[in-house]
Design an enzyme around this catalytic site. Structure first.
Site, PDB file in Angstrom:
ATOM      1  N   HIS A   1      -8.026  -5.213  -0.504  1.00  0.00           N
ATOM      2  CA  HIS A   1      -6.735  -4.514  -0.494  1.00  0.00           C
ATOM      3  C   HIS A   1      -5.586  -5.285   0.159  1.00  0.00           C
ATOM      4  O   HIS A   1      -4.501  -5.432  -0.416  1.00  0.00           O
ATOM      5  CB  HIS A   1      -6.929  -3.163   0.228  1.00  0.00           C
ATOM      6  CG  HIS A   1      -5.707  -2.293   0.269  1.00  0.00           C
ATOM      7  ND1 HIS A   1      -5.092  -1.828  -0.865  1.00  0.00           N
ATOM      8  CD2 HIS A   1      -4.995  -1.821   1.324  1.00  0.00           C
ATOM      9  CE1 HIS A   1      -4.040  -1.094  -0.514  1.00  0.00           C
ATOM     10  NE2 HIS A   1      -3.970  -1.064   0.794  1.00  0.00           N
TER      11      HIS A   1
ATOM     12  N   SER B   1       0.828  -1.217   0.000  1.00  0.00           N
ATOM     13  CA  SER B   1       0.000   0.000   0.000  1.00  0.00           C
ATOM     14  C   SER B   1       0.862   1.266   0.000  1.00  0.00           C
ATOM     15  O   SER B   1       1.721   1.387  -0.887  1.00  0.00           O
ATOM     16  CB  SER B   1      -0.959  -0.050   1.187  1.00  0.00           C
ATOM     17  OG  SER B   1      -2.052   0.796   1.005  1.00  0.00           O
TER      18      SER B   1
ATOM     19  N   ASP C   1      -9.988  -4.002  -4.910  1.00  0.00           N
ATOM     20  CA  ASP C   1      -9.264  -3.109  -4.003  1.00  0.00           C
ATOM     21  C   ASP C   1      -9.925  -1.725  -4.049  1.00  0.00           C
ATOM     22  O   ASP C   1      -9.946  -1.085  -5.098  1.00  0.00           O
ATOM     23  CB  ASP C   1      -7.793  -3.005  -4.441  1.00  0.00           C
ATOM     24  CG  ASP C   1      -6.932  -2.259  -3.429  1.00  0.00           C
ATOM     25  OD1 ASP C   1      -5.747  -2.595  -3.297  1.00  0.00           O
ATOM     26  OD2 ASP C   1      -7.455  -1.332  -2.776  1.00  0.00           O
TER      27      ASP C   1
HETATM   28  O1  LIG Z   1      -1.030   2.459   3.277  1.00  0.00           O
HETATM   29  C1  LIG Z   1      -2.221   2.354   3.436  1.00  0.00           C
HETATM   30  C2  LIG Z   1      -3.168   3.381   2.960  1.00  0.00           C
HETATM   31  C3  LIG Z   1      -4.170   3.846   3.797  1.00  0.00           C
HETATM   32  C4  LIG Z   1      -5.062   4.819   3.343  1.00  0.00           C
HETATM   33  C5  LIG Z   1      -4.919   5.324   2.091  1.00  0.00           C
HETATM   34  N1  LIG Z   1      -5.623   6.283   1.426  1.00  0.00           N
HETATM   35  C6  LIG Z   1      -5.040   6.429   0.284  1.00  0.00           C
HETATM   36  C7  LIG Z   1      -5.487   7.434  -0.732  1.00  0.00           C
HETATM   37  C8  LIG Z   1      -6.253   8.548   0.008  1.00  0.00           C
HETATM   38  C9  LIG Z   1      -6.605   9.702  -0.928  1.00  0.00           C
HETATM   39  C10 LIG Z   1      -5.358  10.273  -1.549  1.00  0.00           C
HETATM   40  C11 LIG Z   1      -4.579   9.190  -2.276  1.00  0.00           C
HETATM   41  C12 LIG Z   1      -4.260   7.997  -1.397  1.00  0.00           C
HETATM   42  O2  LIG Z   1      -4.007   5.580   0.140  1.00  0.00           O
HETATM   43  C13 LIG Z   1      -3.923   4.873   1.300  1.00  0.00           C
HETATM   44  C14 LIG Z   1      -3.022   3.901   1.707  1.00  0.00           C
HETATM   45  N2  LIG Z   1      -2.734   1.318   4.083  1.00  0.00           N
HETATM   46  C15 LIG Z   1      -2.167   0.139   4.661  1.00  0.00           C
HETATM   47  C16 LIG Z   1      -3.526  -0.496   4.609  1.00  0.00           C
HETATM   48  N3  LIG Z   1      -4.026  -1.058   5.833  1.00  0.00           N
HETATM   49  C17 LIG Z   1      -5.512  -1.074   5.831  1.00  0.00           C
HETATM   50  C18 LIG Z   1      -6.033  -1.750   7.050  1.00  0.00           C
HETATM   51  N4  LIG Z   1      -5.379  -3.046   7.211  1.00  0.00           N
HETATM   52  C19 LIG Z   1      -6.099  -4.177   7.478  1.00  0.00           C
HETATM   53  N5  LIG Z   1      -7.451  -4.082   7.523  1.00  0.00           N
HETATM   54  C20 LIG Z   1      -8.170  -5.215   7.726  1.00  0.00           C
HETATM   55  C21 LIG Z   1      -7.532  -6.438   7.887  1.00  0.00           C
HETATM   56  C22 LIG Z   1      -6.139  -6.449   7.843  1.00  0.00           C
HETATM   57  N6  LIG Z   1      -5.424  -5.335   7.629  1.00  0.00           N
HETATM   58  C23 LIG Z   1      -3.935  -3.066   7.179  1.00  0.00           C
HETATM   59  C24 LIG Z   1      -3.442  -2.408   5.951  1.00  0.00           C
HETATM   60  C25 LIG Z   1      -4.095   0.847   4.244  1.00  0.00           C
END
Ligand SMILES: O=C(c1ccc2nc(C3CCCCC3)oc2c1)N1CC(N2CCN(c3ncccn3)CC2)C1
Length: 303
Positions: free
Chosen positions: A269, A122, A239
């Site tokens: 995702h 991510s 995603d």
């Molecule tokens: O790196 C990110 C992430 C989080 C939010 C984001 N929003 C954007 C956009 C927002 C608008 C402007 C352009 C970018 O990109 C993102 C990346 N992560 C890591 C991920 N997390 C999500 C929750 N997770 C999770 N959830 C449920 C079960 C297991 N893990 C862990 C990983 C999200």
């Protein structure tokens, strides 16, 4: 410890003297984690976590890699997990890349003859791409799990982007809301583990942080045409956070001779924290790709 000085404590109140860490260019303590193989390591793997999470959430992947005799290392980005810094707050995305390069150089000094791979998820994927872009000769390969290359059209419409950039001048700390973990994985156990993890930041994403993520996608877009390091990419078709189109753009744009995109139909995702059949497939693909890199010749394909 000089008399009278108080020991530096992690956000959880643990003395950094008791935690593995390094001190970044801004004097902040960055919690670092190492998973060592039982035998002598044949390669290094640098894991780069995503926004709001922390490096200890990658223990499952690290265990698989140490079984392949990789020495795995990672750290909590500034403002995340057990590292110092205001929670999920950064004034320049490049700070994440700068701290990555510092940790990379520390490990290169310790293991000068080992090939180095990087794996990012991510936002960690964007950080990994930009780190490899700055140090292409240091890496033998890059693995990306649902990388942030293009923001999802839902979360970054042109109006929202315009509004975020405007708001950043007047209300940079305004919350854009937090991620609904049920949008990120179909695995209820993983959703529960994430929502109850005290080291995860459960607050909303600040406008200023969202703008830095947008800046990151622009920097990544500029880096792709000259990118030559071997890449293994994974993305789910459902995603909702990081658009799969970004992985298609990446695989079509980079100049790497060895590049593979594995698409997971119906997956969300967090592919490394998805339904067991998805996550085990991702880990098996990573294992065989690394075995091939360390022992065989490369190939280019997309499935
Ligand atoms: O790196 C990110 C992430 C989080 C939010 C984001 N929003 C954007 C956009 C927002 C608008 C402007 C352009 C970018 O990109 C993102 C990346 N992560 C890591 C991920 N997390 C999500 C929750 N997770 C999770 N959830 C449920 C079960 C297991 N893990 C862990 C990983 C999200």
């Amino acid at each position: 410890m000089p008399e009278g000085s108080t020991p530096a404590l992690s956000p959880q109140g643990v003395p950094y003297a008791e935690l593995s860490h390094y001190i970044n260019a801004d004097g902040q303590h960055i919690f670092s984690r190492y998973w060592k193989p039982s035998g002598s390591p044949r390669a290094l793997m640098f894991i780069v976590h995503g926004a709001g999470e922390h490096c200890c959430r990658y223990d499952d992947l690290a265990q698989i890699l140490t079984a392949l005799n990789f020495l795995v290392f990672s750290h909590d980005h500034v403002g995340h997990g057990q590292s110092e810094g205001e929670r999920m707050t950064i004034h320049d995305f490049h700070i994440f890349v700068r701290d990555n390069i510092q940790h990379l150089d520390l490990m290169k000094k310790q293991y000068p003859d080992l090939p180095i791979f990087m794996c990012g998820h991510s936002m960690g994927g964007a950080i990994a791409i930009l780190t490899v872009d700055e140090r292409p000769d240091d890496f033998s390969g890059l693995i990306l799990i649902s990388p942030l290359v293009l923001p999802s059209p839902q979360s970054a419409t042109s109006f929202k982007v315009f509004a975020a950039k405007l708001l950043n001048y007047v209300l940079p700390n305004l919350s854009l809301g937090s991620i609904d973990p049920s949008f990120v994985s179909r695995n209820k156990k993983e959703i529960e583990a994430y929502t109850t993890d005290p080291l995860v930041y459960h607050g909303g994403m600040k406008v200023s942080f969202g703008v830095q993520l947008l800046n990151a996608t622009s920097r990544v877009e500029k880096a792709l045409p000259l990118f030559k390091v071997p890449v293994l990419l994974f993305h789910g078709t459902l995603d909702k956070l990081c658009d799969i189109r970004g992985s298609h753009v990446m695989i079509d744009t980079i100049q790497s001779e060895e590049k593979t995109l594995k698409v997971y139909e119906g997956a969300f995702h967090a592919l490394h924290k998805e339904l067991p059949e998805v996550t085990s497939s991702v880990f098996q693909e990573i294992e065989s790709w690394l075995q091939q890199k360390l022992g065989g010749t490369g190939s280019s394909n997309m499935v």
